[in-house]
Structure formats: structure tokens, C-alpha cells
Design a protein around this motif. Structure first.
Motif, short mmCIF file in Angstrom:
data_model
loop_
_atom_site.label_atom_id
_atom_site.label_comp_id
_atom_site.label_asym_id
_atom_site.label_seq_id
_atom_site.Cartn_x
_atom_site.Cartn_y
_atom_site.Cartn_z
N ALA A 81 0.83 -1.21 0.00
CA ALA A 81 0.00 0.00 0.00
C ALA A 81 0.86 1.26 0.00
O ALA A 81 0.36 2.36 -0.23
CB ALA A 81 -0.92 0.00 1.21
N ASN A 82 2.14 1.09 0.22
CA ASN A 82 3.09 2.19 0.23
C ASN A 82 3.24 2.76 -1.19
O ASN A 82 3.63 2.03 -2.11
CB ASN A 82 4.43 1.69 0.77
CG ASN A 82 5.51 2.73 0.77
OD1 ASN A 82 5.35 3.83 0.26
ND2 ASN A 82 6.63 2.37 1.38
N PRO A 83 2.95 4.05 -1.40
CA PRO A 83 3.04 4.63 -2.75
C PRO A 83 4.44 4.54 -3.36
O PRO A 83 4.58 4.36 -4.56
CB PRO A 83 2.64 6.09 -2.55
CG PRO A 83 1.87 6.12 -1.29
CD PRO A 83 2.42 5.00 -0.44
N GLU A 84 5.48 4.62 -2.54
CA GLU A 84 6.85 4.53 -3.06
C GLU A 84 7.15 3.12 -3.57
O GLU A 84 7.78 2.94 -4.61
CB GLU A 84 7.85 4.96 -1.99
CG GLU A 84 7.74 6.44 -1.67
CD GLU A 84 8.36 6.79 -0.34
OE1 GLU A 84 8.89 5.91 0.36
OE2 GLU A 84 8.30 7.98 0.00
N ALA A 85 6.67 2.12 -2.84
CA ALA A 85 6.86 0.74 -3.28
C ALA A 85 6.08 0.48 -4.56
O ALA A 85 6.57 -0.18 -5.49
CB ALA A 85 6.44 -0.24 -2.19
N LEU A 86 4.87 1.02 -4.63
CA LEU A 86 4.05 0.87 -5.83
C LEU A 86 4.71 1.54 -7.03
O LEU A 86 4.75 0.99 -8.13
CB LEU A 86 2.66 1.45 -5.59
CG LEU A 86 1.67 1.35 -6.75
CD1 LEU A 86 1.46 -0.09 -7.18
CD2 LEU A 86 0.36 1.99 -6.38
N VAL B 157 5.88 -0.21 -10.55
CA VAL B 157 5.47 0.27 -11.87
C VAL B 157 6.69 0.51 -12.74
O VAL B 157 6.71 0.15 -13.92
CB VAL B 157 4.58 1.53 -11.75
CG1 VAL B 157 4.35 2.16 -13.11
CG2 VAL B 157 3.26 1.19 -11.08
N ALA B 158 7.72 1.12 -12.18
CA ALA B 158 8.95 1.35 -12.94
C ALA B 158 9.58 0.03 -13.38
O ALA B 158 10.06 -0.10 -14.51
CB ALA B 158 9.95 2.15 -12.10
N CYS B 159 9.52 -0.96 -12.51
CA CYS B 159 10.02 -2.29 -12.85
C CYS B 159 9.22 -2.90 -14.00
O CYS B 159 9.79 -3.49 -14.92
CB CYS B 159 9.97 -3.20 -11.63
SG CYS B 159 10.47 -4.89 -11.95
N LEU B 160 7.91 -2.73 -13.97
CA LEU B 160 7.07 -3.26 -15.04
C LEU B 160 7.35 -2.56 -16.37
O LEU B 160 7.36 -3.20 -17.43
CB LEU B 160 5.59 -3.13 -14.68
CG LEU B 160 5.12 -4.07 -13.57
CD1 LEU B 160 3.70 -3.71 -13.15
CD2 LEU B 160 5.20 -5.50 -14.02
#
Length: 74
Positions: free
Chosen positions: A10-15, A19-22
């Protein structure tokens, strides 16, 4: 594949990192499949973005496609 857990923090930084990884993964996949097929995928993504009803979501999607195209061309 149903046993694999793809939960997202749920952490926006982890999300944002996921997304950058994807985006990087998609770029590498496009490079691996060859120029003609990658071009078709990008065209289909652009067509899909044009069909999104929500303008804010469409803009985010278009920006993501631009980032992927830029990385692909490098």
C-alpha cells in the motif's frame, strides 16, 4: 500460476518502484521480440490509450507509453 502471490504494498513509493520495474520489463520484452512485432505492440497500446474515457488516466497511460518507447529506442 494461481499459487504465486502478486500482492502490492500500500506504500506509494513501493508501488511506484513496481510500476517502474514493469515498464523496464515491458521495454526489455519489446526489444527481445523484434522490431516489427514490438512496433505492433506499441501501436496497439497507443490505440488502447486513445479509447480510455477518463482523461487523467489516459494521459498517464500515454506518458507511460512514451517512456517505454523512449527506452526501447535506446
Amino acid at each position: 500460476m494461481s499459487n504465486i502471490d502478486f500482492t502490492t504494498s500500500a506504500n506509494p513509493e513501493a508501488l511506484a518502484t513496481e510500476v517502474a520495474c514493469l515498464k523496464a520489463t515491458l521495454t526489455l520484452l519489446l526489444k527481445a521480440i523484434g522490431q516489427a512485432d514490438a512496433g505492433k505492440v506499441i501501436i496497439n497500446l497507443e490505440r488502447f490509450a486513445a479509447q480510455i474515457d477518463d482523461p487523467a488516466q489516459a494521459e498517464i497511460f500515454k506518458n507511460s507509453i512514451l517512456q517505454i518507447k523512449h527506452a526501447y529506442r535506446q
